[in-house]
Design a protein around this motif. Sequence first.
Motif, mmCIF file in Angstrom:
data_model
loop_
_atom_site.group_PDB
_atom_site.id
_atom_site.type_symbol
_atom_site.label_atom_id
_atom_site.label_comp_id
_atom_site.label_asym_id
_atom_site.label_seq_id
_atom_site.Cartn_x
_atom_site.Cartn_y
_atom_site.Cartn_z
ATOM 1 N N TYR A 138 7.045 24.864 4.818
ATOM 2 C CA TYR A 138 7.382 23.880 3.797
ATOM 3 C C TYR A 138 6.886 24.377 2.447
ATOM 4 N N HIS A 139 7.674 24.145 1.397
ATOM 5 C CA HIS A 139 7.242 24.418 0.028
ATOM 6 C C HIS A 139 6.455 23.210 -0.473
ATOM 7 N N LEU A 140 5.286 23.461 -1.076
ATOM 8 C CA LEU A 140 4.467 22.376 -1.602
ATOM 9 C C LEU A 140 4.030 22.689 -3.024
ATOM 10 N N ASP A 141 3.984 21.663 -3.856
ATOM 11 C CA ASP A 141 3.438 21.784 -5.205
ATOM 12 C C ASP A 141 1.971 21.395 -5.140
ATOM 13 N N ARG A 142 1.117 22.397 -5.005
ATOM 14 C CA ARG A 142 -0.318 22.114 -4.836
ATOM 15 C C ARG A 142 -0.976 21.667 -6.135
ATOM 16 N N GLY A 143 -0.271 21.831 -7.246
ATOM 17 C CA GLY A 143 -0.819 21.350 -8.510
ATOM 18 C C GLY A 143 -0.897 19.840 -8.567
ATOM 19 N N ARG A 144 -0.136 19.147 -7.739
ATOM 20 C CA ARG A 144 -0.136 17.685 -7.693
ATOM 21 C C ARG A 144 -0.407 17.206 -6.275
ATOM 22 N N ALA A 145 -1.318 17.873 -5.602
ATOM 23 C CA ALA A 145 -1.603 17.539 -4.211
ATOM 24 C C ALA A 145 -2.221 16.153 -4.088
ATOM 25 N N HIS A 146 -1.670 15.351 -3.196
ATOM 26 C CA HIS A 146 -2.266 14.052 -2.925
ATOM 27 C C HIS A 146 -3.547 14.272 -2.120
ATOM 28 N N PRO A 147 -4.636 13.551 -2.450
ATOM 29 C CA PRO A 147 -5.892 13.758 -1.722
ATOM 30 C C PRO A 147 -5.768 13.493 -0.226
ATOM 31 N N LEU A 148 -4.790 12.690 0.172
ATOM 32 C CA LEU A 148 -4.567 12.419 1.577
ATOM 33 C C LEU A 148 -4.259 13.715 2.327
ATOM 34 N N LEU A 149 -3.554 14.650 1.684
ATOM 35 C CA LEU A 149 -3.247 15.929 2.299
ATOM 36 C C LEU A 149 -4.317 16.970 2.029
ATOM 37 N N SER A 150 -4.959 16.869 0.880
ATOM 38 C CA SER A 150 -5.970 17.859 0.506
ATOM 39 C C SER A 150 -7.172 17.842 1.443
ATOM 40 N N GLU A 151 -7.455 16.701 2.066
ATOM 41 C CA GLU A 151 -8.617 16.619 2.937
ATOM 42 C C GLU A 151 -8.346 17.096 4.361
ATOM 43 N N LEU A 152 -7.111 17.495 4.651
ATOM 44 C CA LEU A 152 -6.811 18.018 5.983
ATOM 45 C C LEU A 152 -7.597 19.302 6.236
ATOM 46 N N PRO A 153 -7.984 19.564 7.475
ATOM 47 C CA PRO A 153 -8.649 20.831 7.788
ATOM 48 C C PRO A 153 -7.674 21.998 7.671
ATOM 49 N N GLU A 154 -8.202 23.197 7.696
ATOM 50 C CA GLU A 154 -7.367 24.393 7.595
ATOM 51 C C GLU A 154 -6.316 24.429 8.704
ATOM 52 N N VAL A 155 -6.728 24.040 9.908
ATOM 53 C CA VAL A 155 -5.818 24.019 11.050
ATOM 54 C C VAL A 155 -5.842 22.630 11.675
ATOM 55 N N VAL A 156 -4.696 21.984 11.734
ATOM 56 C CA VAL A 156 -4.549 20.733 12.474
ATOM 57 C C VAL A 156 -3.970 21.106 13.838
ATOM 58 N N HIS A 157 -4.776 20.959 14.888
ATOM 59 C CA HIS A 157 -4.339 21.328 16.235
ATOM 60 C C HIS A 157 -4.115 20.056 17.035
ATOM 61 N N LEU A 158 -2.895 19.895 17.537
ATOM 62 C CA LEU A 158 -2.536 18.730 18.339
ATOM 63 C C LEU A 158 -2.178 19.212 19.737
ATOM 64 N N PRO A 159 -3.147 19.225 20.652
ATOM 65 C CA PRO A 159 -2.874 19.695 22.017
ATOM 66 C C PRO A 159 -1.878 18.782 22.726
ATOM 67 N N SER A 160 -1.118 19.371 23.629
ATOM 68 C CA SER A 160 -0.163 18.600 24.411
ATOM 69 C C SER A 160 -0.895 17.775 25.457
#
Length: 306
Positions: free
Chosen positions: A115-137
Amino acid sequence: MDVLSDAIAAMRTGRPHSRRQERYAPWGMRFPDSDGAGFHVVLQGSAWLVPAEGEPVAMGPGDVAFLAQGGGYTLAGGLDVPAQEVRPLPDGSWPQLPPSERESGPATVLLCGAYHLDRGRAHPLLSELPEVVHLPSRIGAHRSLRAAVELLGMELEEPQPGSDTIVTSLLDTLLLYILRAWWQTERHGSGHPTGWAAALADPAVGAALRAIHGAPAHPWTVGELGAHGGLSRAAFARRFSALVGEPPLTYLTWWRMITAGRLLREDSAPLRRIAQRAGYTSEFAFAKAFKREYGVAPGQYRKRAS
C-alpha cells in the motif's frame, strides 16, 4: 465515517498492489525500507519473517503479517537461507519473481501486497502499530479477515473479467480487516488496552472521536463532546488527553486540517467550500490555519498535488 476508516483514507494514496508467490526451498526475499506498508499471508507451507530490528517471526498456513512502518525485512523459508533483494517497481508494486528451483522441500505459497501511504500525515492510530503485526491462524478467529484472504487468493490465482477492480477493492477491505483484527486482539487479549486501542474502547472518548470524525465541520465544544459520553467537561477533557495524547480541540483542529488536505487533493470544489467542509466560516482563517499546518497556502497545496 468511523475513526479507523478515516485514518486509512487520510494516509492512503495511489493504488494498492498484490501478487501470489510460489516458492520452493531454499528461498528468501529481502525487502528494503519503503514509504508504504505491506502484508504477507502464508497460504501453504511456512516462512520466517525477520525484521531489521526485533525477533524473527515464524509463520504457518493462514498466518498474516502486516508491516506497517515501512522498515526493511526478510521473508524466507529458513533463518539461514540467502535472500534475494526485491525492489519495488516505479508504480510501487513488487515484481513477479522468477519461479524458484524445485530442488527440495514443499512449496510455500504466499499472498504479498503493498500500500502507498503518506507518512507526512500519519494518523497516530496507525503510527503506534508495532513494526510487525502478526495474526496467527486460529480456528474461528478473525473470520472476516480469512474470508477476504480466500477471495483475494482466488482472484490472483485465476483472474476473471473484472478481477482488476475486484482485487483493488479486496486489498482495501483486507487492510481494514487486518487493522480491525489487531485492535480487537489488543482490546481483548490482555484485558488492559493501551493507546488508541484504549481510546476507541473507552465509551466517552470513543463516542467523542466518532462525533468528530462524523462531522468535523461542526463547531464542537469540549462540553458538547463530553456530553456524548456522559461526562462533565473537565472529566472528559482529562480522559481524552490521557488516552489520545492531546486535548480534544487540538485533535479536532488537526483532523480538520487532514480532512482539508484530502479534499484539496481529491475534490475540485472552490476553496470557500473546502473551508466550510473543514469547519471554517472564514476562508482567510482557513488559509491561515492550513498554512500553519502544511507550510503552504491551500491553493499552492492543491497545485502541487495535481
